[in-house]
Design a protein around this motif. Structure first.
Motif, short mmCIF file in Angstrom:
data_model
loop_
_atom_site.label_atom_id
_atom_site.label_comp_id
_atom_site.label_asym_id
_atom_site.label_seq_id
_atom_site.Cartn_x
_atom_site.Cartn_y
_atom_site.Cartn_z
N ALA A 143 0.85 -0.99 -0.09
CA ALA A 143 -0.01 0.11 -0.05
C ALA A 143 0.90 1.20 0.03
N VAL A 144 1.84 1.24 0.82
CA VAL A 144 2.93 2.36 0.90
C VAL A 144 3.58 2.50 -0.47
N MET A 145 3.94 1.67 -1.03
CA MET A 145 4.57 1.44 -2.37
C MET A 145 3.79 1.99 -3.22
N LYS A 146 2.55 1.75 -3.33
CA LYS A 146 1.54 2.43 -4.35
C LYS A 146 1.34 3.81 -4.07
N ILE A 147 1.31 4.34 -2.77
CA ILE A 147 0.90 5.77 -2.51
C ILE A 147 2.39 6.72 -3.17
N ASN A 148 3.49 5.81 -2.74
CA ASN A 148 4.87 6.64 -3.16
C ASN A 148 4.92 6.60 -4.47
N THR A 149 4.40 5.68 -5.13
CA THR A 149 4.64 5.71 -6.84
C THR A 149 3.75 6.89 -7.22
N ASP A 150 2.71 7.04 -6.77
CA ASP A 150 1.60 7.99 -7.14
C ASP A 150 2.12 9.54 -6.80
N LEU A 151 3.05 9.56 -5.66
CA LEU A 151 3.68 10.68 -5.45
C LEU A 151 4.80 11.06 -6.42
N GLY A 152 5.08 10.15 -7.02
CA GLY A 152 6.31 10.47 -7.79
C GLY A 152 7.84 9.60 -7.58
N TYR A 153 7.76 8.82 -6.49
CA TYR A 153 8.89 8.05 -6.00
C TYR A 153 9.12 7.04 -7.26
N GLU A 154 10.53 6.46 -7.26
CA GLU A 154 10.72 5.36 -7.93
C GLU A 154 11.43 4.19 -7.14
N PRO A 155 11.39 3.01 -7.52
CA PRO A 155 12.01 2.05 -6.76
C PRO A 155 13.55 1.86 -7.14
N VAL A 156 14.53 2.22 -6.22
CA VAL A 156 15.98 1.97 -6.28
C VAL A 156 16.58 1.03 -5.36
N THR A 157 17.88 0.77 -5.88
CA THR A 157 18.73 -0.04 -5.06
C THR A 157 19.05 0.62 -3.81
N PHE A 158 19.52 0.03 -2.65
CA PHE A 158 19.71 0.91 -1.29
C PHE A 158 21.03 1.56 -1.61
N SER A 159 21.82 1.36 -2.75
CA SER A 159 23.00 2.19 -2.95
C SER A 159 22.76 3.76 -3.21
N GLU A 160 21.61 3.81 -3.76
CA GLU A 160 21.26 5.25 -4.15
C GLU A 160 20.53 6.08 -2.94
N LEU A 161 20.48 5.46 -1.62
CA LEU A 161 19.89 5.92 -0.67
C LEU A 161 20.93 6.46 0.29
N THR A 162 20.68 7.01 1.44
CA THR A 162 21.83 7.76 2.24
C THR A 162 22.51 6.53 2.84
N THR A 163 23.75 7.07 3.07
CA THR A 163 24.76 6.05 3.67
C THR A 163 25.02 6.37 5.18
N SER A 164 24.11 7.26 5.77
CA SER A 164 24.21 7.69 7.17
C SER A 164 24.01 6.57 8.00
N GLU A 165 25.11 6.38 8.96
CA GLU A 165 24.76 5.13 9.81
C GLU A 165 23.69 5.55 10.90
N ASP A 166 23.38 6.69 11.05
CA ASP A 166 22.38 7.03 12.11
C ASP A 166 21.01 6.40 11.28
N PHE A 167 20.66 6.55 10.00
CA PHE A 167 19.76 5.81 9.52
C PHE A 167 19.48 4.30 9.47
N TRP A 168 20.75 3.74 8.97
CA TRP A 168 20.64 2.25 9.15
C TRP A 168 20.56 1.51 10.47
N LYS A 169 21.11 2.23 11.42
CA LYS A 169 21.10 1.61 12.58
C LYS A 169 19.46 1.75 13.23
N GLY A 170 18.83 2.35 12.59
CA GLY A 170 17.34 2.36 12.98
C GLY A 170 16.67 0.97 12.62
#
Length: 206
Positions: A118-145
């Motif tokens: 459901a979230v993927m569908k909403i994100n797609t409607d908003l203009g998001y695109e599926p990507v590999t994790f390498s295109e996301l933040t490299t911040s340790e603060d994010f991934w430790k979550g």
């Protein structure tokens, strides 16, 4: 339905929201990162959360976090009252938190990881695109979550390159704000009232 930017006064709902996160993880049987009430309350106080009510009953919540010197923004912790799901509340909250992200951090890339179709569908409607994790933040603060997620071992076995979540990214700041269809509720707040100490980050993200 009333949707607005959360404030410090909404901290009274933080405990309940965190309980919903736990219950949702059990129901779905998949990974949802654990949130602490103090952290949720801090997001409310800083004007980085969207909260929703239906007939004065807490309906849902979502918040934003920034990483890599505010060049990445994540819309995180979307949760909807289980008793009123499938009524469009989640979609309306996602629209509001997306708009808040674009207003406060207009030059940032907006991203998220999710196992929810459901979230993927909403994100797609908003203009998001599926990507590999390498295109996301490299911040340790994010991934430790992700450490509190039951699938964390899978993430680490794959050197944070993949997991059961799908990475999604909105990286075209020059686009005009997207508006997805939301239900025609009897009462829908037309604008997002901002806290008095709200300041738009128009130049800090590059």
């Amino acid at each position: 339905m009333t949707i607005r930017v959360a404030t410090e006064a909404d901290a009274q709902y933080a405990e309940q929201l965190c309980q919903w996160y736990v219950e949702s993880a059990k129901t779905r049987g998949t990974g949802i990162a654990k949130r602490e009430p103090a952290y949720v309350a801090q997001k409310m106080a800083s004007g980085d959360g969207i909260i929703a009510f239906v007939d004065d009953v807490l309906a849902g919540f979502c918040y934003i976090e920034t990483f890599d010197d505010k060049t990445f923004v994540v819309n995180s912790g979307l949760i909807v009252n289980a008793e009123i799901r499938k009524g469009g509340v989640g979609r309306a909250i996602k629209q509001a938190v997306f708009d808040l992200s674009r207003t406060k951090y207009p030059r940032a890339k907006i991203f998220g990881i999710t196992t929810s179709l459901a979230v993927m569908k909403i994100n797609t409607d908003l203009g998001y695109e599926p990507v590999t994790f390498s295109e996301l933040t490299t911040s340790e603060d994010f991934w430790k979550g992700c450490k509190s997620c039951k699938n964390y071992s899978i993430l680490m076995e794959n050197e944070r390159k993949m997991c059961l979540c799908t990475g999604m990214l909105y990286d075209t700041p020059e686009k005009q704000l997207v508006q997805v269809q939301v239900p025609d509720f009897a009462v829908l707040t037309p604008t997002l009232p901002l806290p008095q100490n709200y300041a738009s980050e128009t130049d800090s993200a590059s």
